[in-house]
Design a protein around this motif. Sequence first.
Motif, mmCIF file in Angstrom:
data_model
loop_
_atom_site.group_PDB
_atom_site.id
_atom_site.type_symbol
_atom_site.label_atom_id
_atom_site.label_comp_id
_atom_site.label_asym_id
_atom_site.label_seq_id
_atom_site.Cartn_x
_atom_site.Cartn_y
_atom_site.Cartn_z
ATOM 1 N N VAL A 92 0.839 -1.202 0.000
ATOM 2 C CA VAL A 92 0.000 0.000 0.000
ATOM 3 C C VAL A 92 0.872 1.250 0.000
ATOM 4 O O VAL A 92 0.679 2.169 -0.803
ATOM 5 C CB VAL A 92 -0.928 0.009 1.228
ATOM 6 N N LEU A 93 1.836 1.295 0.910
ATOM 7 C CA LEU A 93 2.702 2.458 1.012
ATOM 8 C C LEU A 93 3.539 2.643 -0.244
ATOM 9 O O LEU A 93 3.761 3.776 -0.694
ATOM 10 C CB LEU A 93 3.599 2.337 2.243
ATOM 11 N N SER A 94 3.989 1.546 -0.812
ATOM 12 C CA SER A 94 4.768 1.630 -2.049
ATOM 13 C C SER A 94 3.940 2.220 -3.184
ATOM 14 O O SER A 94 4.410 3.085 -3.937
ATOM 15 C CB SER A 94 5.284 0.237 -2.429
ATOM 16 N N ALA A 95 2.692 1.768 -3.299
ATOM 17 C CA ALA A 95 1.813 2.298 -4.343
ATOM 18 C C ALA A 95 1.541 3.777 -4.124
ATOM 19 O O ALA A 95 1.576 4.581 -5.069
ATOM 20 C CB ALA A 95 0.506 1.508 -4.375
ATOM 21 N N LEU A 96 1.296 4.166 -2.893
ATOM 22 C CA LEU A 96 1.018 5.573 -2.592
ATOM 23 C C LEU A 96 2.248 6.436 -2.799
ATOM 24 O O LEU A 96 2.153 7.584 -3.248
ATOM 25 C CB LEU A 96 0.500 5.706 -1.167
ATOM 26 N N GLU A 97 3.413 5.905 -2.472
ATOM 27 C CA GLU A 97 4.660 6.636 -2.714
ATOM 28 C C GLU A 97 4.816 6.951 -4.197
ATOM 29 O O GLU A 97 5.218 8.058 -4.580
ATOM 30 C CB GLU A 97 5.852 5.804 -2.222
ATOM 31 N N ASN A 98 4.480 5.997 -5.035
ATOM 32 C CA ASN A 98 4.592 6.202 -6.481
ATOM 33 C C ASN A 98 3.567 7.207 -7.002
ATOM 34 O O ASN A 98 3.820 7.897 -7.994
ATOM 35 C CB ASN A 98 4.428 4.875 -7.214
ATOM 36 N N LEU A 99 2.412 7.286 -6.351
ATOM 37 C CA LEU A 99 1.346 8.171 -6.814
ATOM 38 C C LEU A 99 1.441 9.582 -6.231
ATOM 39 O O LEU A 99 0.905 10.526 -6.815
ATOM 40 C CB LEU A 99 -0.016 7.575 -6.448
ATOM 41 N N ALA A 100 2.098 9.727 -5.091
ATOM 42 C CA ALA A 100 2.175 11.036 -4.430
ATOM 43 C C ALA A 100 2.914 12.036 -5.310
ATOM 44 O O ALA A 100 3.871 11.692 -6.010
ATOM 45 C CB ALA A 100 2.870 10.900 -3.083
ATOM 46 N N SER A 101 2.474 13.274 -5.239
ATOM 47 C CA SER A 101 3.058 14.309 -6.094
ATOM 48 C C SER A 101 4.485 14.649 -5.709
ATOM 49 O O SER A 101 5.262 15.127 -6.532
ATOM 50 C CB SER A 101 2.197 15.574 -6.013
ATOM 51 N N GLY A 102 4.833 14.438 -4.449
ATOM 52 C CA GLY A 102 6.145 14.833 -3.960
ATOM 53 C C GLY A 102 6.155 16.246 -3.422
ATOM 54 O O GLY A 102 7.172 16.726 -2.909
ATOM 55 N N GLY A 103 5.027 16.946 -3.511
ATOM 56 C CA GLY A 103 4.908 18.301 -2.996
ATOM 57 C C GLY A 103 4.225 18.320 -1.646
ATOM 58 O O GLY A 103 4.159 17.318 -0.935
ATOM 59 N N ALA A 104 3.664 19.481 -1.323
ATOM 60 C CA ALA A 104 3.018 19.645 -0.023
ATOM 61 C C ALA A 104 1.748 18.815 0.102
ATOM 62 O O ALA A 104 1.331 18.465 1.209
ATOM 63 C CB ALA A 104 2.701 21.123 0.217
ATOM 64 N N PHE A 105 1.120 18.516 -1.049
ATOM 65 C CA PHE A 105 -0.133 17.754 -1.041
ATOM 66 C C PHE A 105 -0.005 16.547 -1.951
ATOM 67 O O PHE A 105 0.845 16.501 -2.838
ATOM 68 C CB PHE A 105 -1.291 18.658 -1.475
#
Length: 214
Positions: A140-153
Motif C-alpha cells: 500500500v505504502l509503495s503504491a502511494l509513494e509512487n502516486l504522491a506528487s512529492g509536494g506539499a499535497f
Amino acid sequence: MPVVLHGYHYSVYVRIARMALLEKRVSWQHVEVDPFEDIPASYLALNPFGRVPTLEHDGFVLFETSAIIRYVDEAFDGPRLQPKTPRERARMNQIIAIIDSYGYWPMVRQVFAQRIFAPAIGNAGDEAMIADGIAKSQNVLSALENLASGGAFLVGSSLSLADLHLAAMIAYFTAAPEGARSLSTYPKLSSWWSRMAQHASLVETDPGLPSKPA
C-alpha cells in the motif's frame, strides 16, 4: 436543521468526515454511535448496515465516508477540496480507493488497534497480527509513494480529500512505533506527513485514547 454527524469517537472514518466539515467551516452536532456495541434501532433506520459515519442535513441522510466528504465539499461554501482537472480528480479518487480497499485493515485494524488501542483498554495486542499488518501495508505504502506528487499535497497544488483521507489513516498507523518506522522508508510520503501531521483539522480531530478500565 443543523448538520448532524453520527459516529464513533475513535473511528478513523468519522475523523475523516469531521476533518472535511472543519475544512469547509461547517458547524455540526455529533451523535455518538458505537458500532461495536448494541446499535440502536433509530440508527439502523438511518444506516441499515450499522456502520459509521452517517450524515444528516436538512432531511437528507447519507452514509459511506467517501460519499459524505464529497457531499460536504460540494454542498457547502469554503475552500474547494476536489481538484478541477479530470486527471487530478481521478488521482485523488484512486488514492482514496487504495487506502480504503487495501490500507485500512492492515494499518488501522491490525497495527494500530493491536499495538495502541488494545493496550489502552487493558488488552494485550496480538503480535502476529501486528507483524502481518506491517507486512501487508508495504504494498500500500509503495503504491502511494509512487502516486504522491512529492509536494506539499498528494495531488496538485492544494489540499484535497485524498490528503484528509490518508492523513487520518497515517495518524493511527504511525502511532505505533512499527508504523512510524515503516513510513520513514518512503521519502515522498514522509515529507508529506511531516507537514500534514501539523494540519489544523487533523490536530483538532485527534480523538485521543480511551482510559484503561478501573
